[in-house]
Design a protein around this motif. Structure first.
Motif, mmCIF file in Angstrom:
data_model
loop_
_atom_site.group_PDB
_atom_site.id
_atom_site.type_symbol
_atom_site.label_atom_id
_atom_site.label_comp_id
_atom_site.label_asym_id
_atom_site.label_seq_id
_atom_site.Cartn_x
_atom_site.Cartn_y
_atom_site.Cartn_z
ATOM 1 N N VAL A 1 30.933 -22.663 -28.264
ATOM 2 C CA VAL A 1 29.973 -21.742 -28.881
ATOM 3 C C VAL A 1 30.157 -21.723 -30.397
ATOM 4 O O VAL A 1 29.174 -21.720 -31.155
ATOM 5 C CB VAL A 1 30.132 -20.327 -28.289
ATOM 6 C CG1 VAL A 1 29.239 -19.333 -29.025
ATOM 7 C CG2 VAL A 1 29.801 -20.335 -26.800
ATOM 8 N N ARG B 1 27.457 -15.352 -24.669
ATOM 9 C CA ARG B 1 27.331 -16.811 -24.596
ATOM 10 C C ARG B 1 28.593 -17.434 -24.024
ATOM 11 O O ARG B 1 28.539 -18.420 -23.272
ATOM 12 C CB ARG B 1 27.043 -17.378 -25.988
ATOM 13 C CG ARG B 1 25.661 -17.027 -26.523
ATOM 14 C CD ARG B 1 25.467 -17.589 -27.920
ATOM 15 N NE ARG B 1 25.517 -19.051 -27.936
ATOM 16 C CZ ARG B 1 25.498 -19.774 -29.045
ATOM 17 N NH1 ARG B 1 25.437 -19.166 -30.231
ATOM 18 N NH2 ARG B 1 25.533 -21.091 -28.985
ATOM 19 N N LYS C 1 28.676 -16.765 -20.257
ATOM 20 C CA LYS C 1 27.756 -17.675 -19.577
ATOM 21 C C LYS C 1 28.369 -19.062 -19.442
ATOM 22 O O LYS C 1 28.206 -19.749 -18.436
ATOM 23 C CB LYS C 1 26.441 -17.746 -20.358
ATOM 24 C CG LYS C 1 25.385 -18.618 -19.693
ATOM 25 C CD LYS C 1 24.087 -18.618 -20.505
ATOM 26 C CE LYS C 1 23.048 -19.520 -19.834
ATOM 27 N NZ LYS C 1 21.784 -19.547 -20.621
#
Length: 626
Positions: A291, A337, A340
């Motif tokens: 990320v 994020r 996920k």
């Protein structure tokens, strides 16, 4: 240990060994060149030890000593009152020892304490070279392991025997250990991977990993932010054998239905954190990097791992998602994020991140499988040696193509600037402070420089000269230049031609000197009978006798009077001619216009009144008579 725990430990050991033993392990090597005696002169291979500090990108010269006692170096040489410290003016000592009876690391430690610069371990059997490693975990708690700083090399039995034989004859054996090609260095960017683990309860190796990350963070972030490196963190996981997937042990050590496993941190399944806790935190760290990289800040991984080790240690029972999320939030990365990316760790399905990590374990090209934790891979080649900031930075710097390494690689604590001593033997213009010596990580290169847009050409050793349209602005292009009597001449031609050329009126090589040509003495000019020649610096003066004028382009004398009379007479003729033509043209114009107007007026008036000479006036009516 209870029976089920014992079985679980064996299961863990089984899939760990399946990862280690079935992997393709590559022995990393460097070059060993024997420079004397003549009977041994050649280049040999030696294996780099997985401890100490190999001099990546550099070389080391020394003389070999084989001790009369303690030849396996398993005892302290200090206790035997033996020293191998280099004497003033002497060469560094490479101590040759025999394999066996104790750990390689203990041999190196005793050798280092005795003052030797490096250790050579001669194998005691005929076999391919192996990598000398640190002891297993239960024997790895010796304090000296992280303090070994000398380089080590394993040589084969045959070479060891030959060296011993020459030494027994009283011959000196000199060796050059060369690590310059130990790592590839194809271009101006280094790609490296760090295979690590979030576990902080695995003993000295885990402690050294955490300490390394803390110390190396600053240098790593500078290199990454400026685009010098491309870094990727990696995490090792193993799969659980299918027949044990539903066992208590695999369920405690694995996620995703046995696909991704890690050993129990304390090697005790009845207490503390489980292996699956380690796998989940490894996955979270890998997802953080993913990320952060997508956000354009991959270097934040170093901050996250450092802060997590400080704020969320296992021993304080803070090795949790909640603590990890606090660290993530403090660094400004989107937690959702990352969640996920982590996905469902209980799902009977592959996790894309961990699946990619397992695939990356398999070596490609010159790189072997990753079987040791931690492992540093630089330009697809495994690093060997101490996990230390200076040692690792030195190895990374050796991965840059010559003359492209960043300034951090050229600091005094990383390498020696060879240009500071006799300018490295390269060309130099001291007056203009220009040099062809360029300091690189592997040593100096003699390369003609580019200065203020002006490129110098030459061999870099004996000469360099400026080229291009701006070359004369720097040190006069390396050409001769002289001033005398208020006049300045230069042999530099400010265009794209090469070399130097003495200007008209001079002769010489154009570089070191240009000497004035005496045009009068050598009868190169002013040779007419009436001429008088006087030489000047860079030119000459020519005068004529009597009242004559010297014509330089024709090298002749002409009369000033004739020339003046002819000029003014010709000019008056031209002026008179133009005047006569102008007056004549004006008179003709006036006459014809006046005659034409008179006849037009007469014709018009004849239509309205009789005139005495009407019959003589022609009719100009174009429509006929009225």
């Amino acid at each position: 240990m209870k029976m089920n725990e014992h079985i679980g430990f064996l299961v863990c050991l089984w899939f760990l060994l399946s990862g280690f033993c079935l992997g393709r392990f590559v022995v990393e090597k460097n070059s060993l060149k024997v420079t004397s005696p003549d009977s041994l002169k050649d280049v040999y291979e030696c294996a780099i030890g997985n401890f100490g500090v190999p001099q990546y990108g550099g070389t080391m010269v020394g003389t070999v000593v084989y001790p009369a006692a303690n030849q396996k170096a398993c005892k302290s040489f200090k206790d035997l009152d033996i020293s191998f410290k280099t004497k003033p003016g002497g060469m560094p000592v490479f101590l040759l020892t025999d394999r066996g009876d104790c750990y390689f690391t203990l041999k190196a430690w005793n050798t280092q304490n005795a003052g030797a610069a490096a250790i050579l371990v001669a194998d005691d059997r005929v076999e391919p070279l192996i990598t000398m490693d640190t002891p297993e975990e239960e024997d790895a708690r010796a304090d000296y392991l992280q303090n070994i700083s000398i380089p080590s090399a394993l040589i084969n039995e045959d070479l060891g025997d030959k060296i011993k034989k020459e030494l027994s004859k009283g011959n000196m054996v000199n060796i050059n250990l060369d690590w310059r090609e130990a790592l590839p260095h194809p271009d101006e960017r280094v790609e490296y991977e760090f295979w690590t683990n979030s576990n902080d309860e695995c003993g000295p190796k885990c402690e050294s990993q955490i300490e390394f990350v803390k110390n190396f963070k600053g240098a790593a972030q500078i290199l990454e932010q400026k685009g010098y490196t491309q870094f990727t963190p990696r995490y090792i996981t193993w799969y659980c054998p299918e027949s044990f997937i539903l066992s208590k042990q695999c369920m405690s050590q694995c996620i995703n239905h046995g696909r991704y496993c890690a050993p129990d941190p304390e090697q005790d399944f009845s207490r503390g954190y489980d292996g699956k806790d380690v796998v989940v935190q490894n996955l979270r760290q890998a997802c953080f990097f993913k990320v952060a990289k997508e956000s354009g800040k991959p270097w934040l991984w170093w901050d996250y791992v450092t802060d997590f080790s400080i704020r969320c240690p296992m021993k304080e029972k803070k090795y949790t998602k909640e603590c990890a999320d606090q660290v993530i939030q403090s660094l400004g990365i989107d937690i959702q994020r990352i969640d996920k990316c982590v996905g469902d760790t209980d799902a009977d399905a592959d996790n894309p991140i961990l699946k990619a990590e397992q695939d990356a374990l398999i070596g490609k090209g010159s790189r072997g499988d990753v079987t040791i934790l931690p492992t540093l891979v630089i330009n697809n080649r495994q690093y060997r040696g101490k996990l230390d900031k200076r040692a690792v930075l030195k190895a990374i710097c050796s991965g840059f193509e010559e003359s492209t390494e960043p300034s951090i690689c050229l600091t005094e604590d990383i390498e020696t600037n060879e240009c500071l001593v006799t300018n490295g033997g390269c060309w130099q213009d001291k007056a203009a402070n220009i040099t062809a010596c360029r300091d690189t990580f592997r040593g100096r290169v003699c390369e003609c420089p580019i200065l203020n847009g002006v490129k110098f050409v030459g061999d870099g050793y004996t000469h360099c000269e400026a080229s291009g349209v701006l070359k004369c602005e720097i040190s006069n292009g390396g050409c001769w230049k002289g001033t005398k009597g208020g006049r300045t001449y230069s042999a530099c031609i400010d265009d794209r031609t090469k070399g130097c050329k003495c200007p008209p009126g001079f002769r010489g090589d154009g570089v070191n000197s240009c000497e004035d040509i005496d045009e009068c003495k050598e009868k190169l000019a002013c040779q007419c009978p009436e001429c008088k020649c006087k030489n000047t610096w860079g030119s000459y003066e020519c005068r004529c006798n009597r009242n004559l004028l010297y014509m330089h382009e024709h090298d002749t004398c002409i009369s000033k009077a004739v020339n003046t009379e002819f000029s003014w007479g010709f000019l008056w003729v031209i002026i008179l001619g133009f005047s006569v033509a102008g007056v004549g043209g004006y008179a003709l114009y006036k006459y014809r216009i006046r005659h034409y107007m008179d006849s037009e007026i007469r014709a018009i008036m004849a239509q309205y009144m009789p005139l005495d000479n009407q019959g003589e006036v022609p009719n100009h009516n174009i429509h006929g008579n009225v």
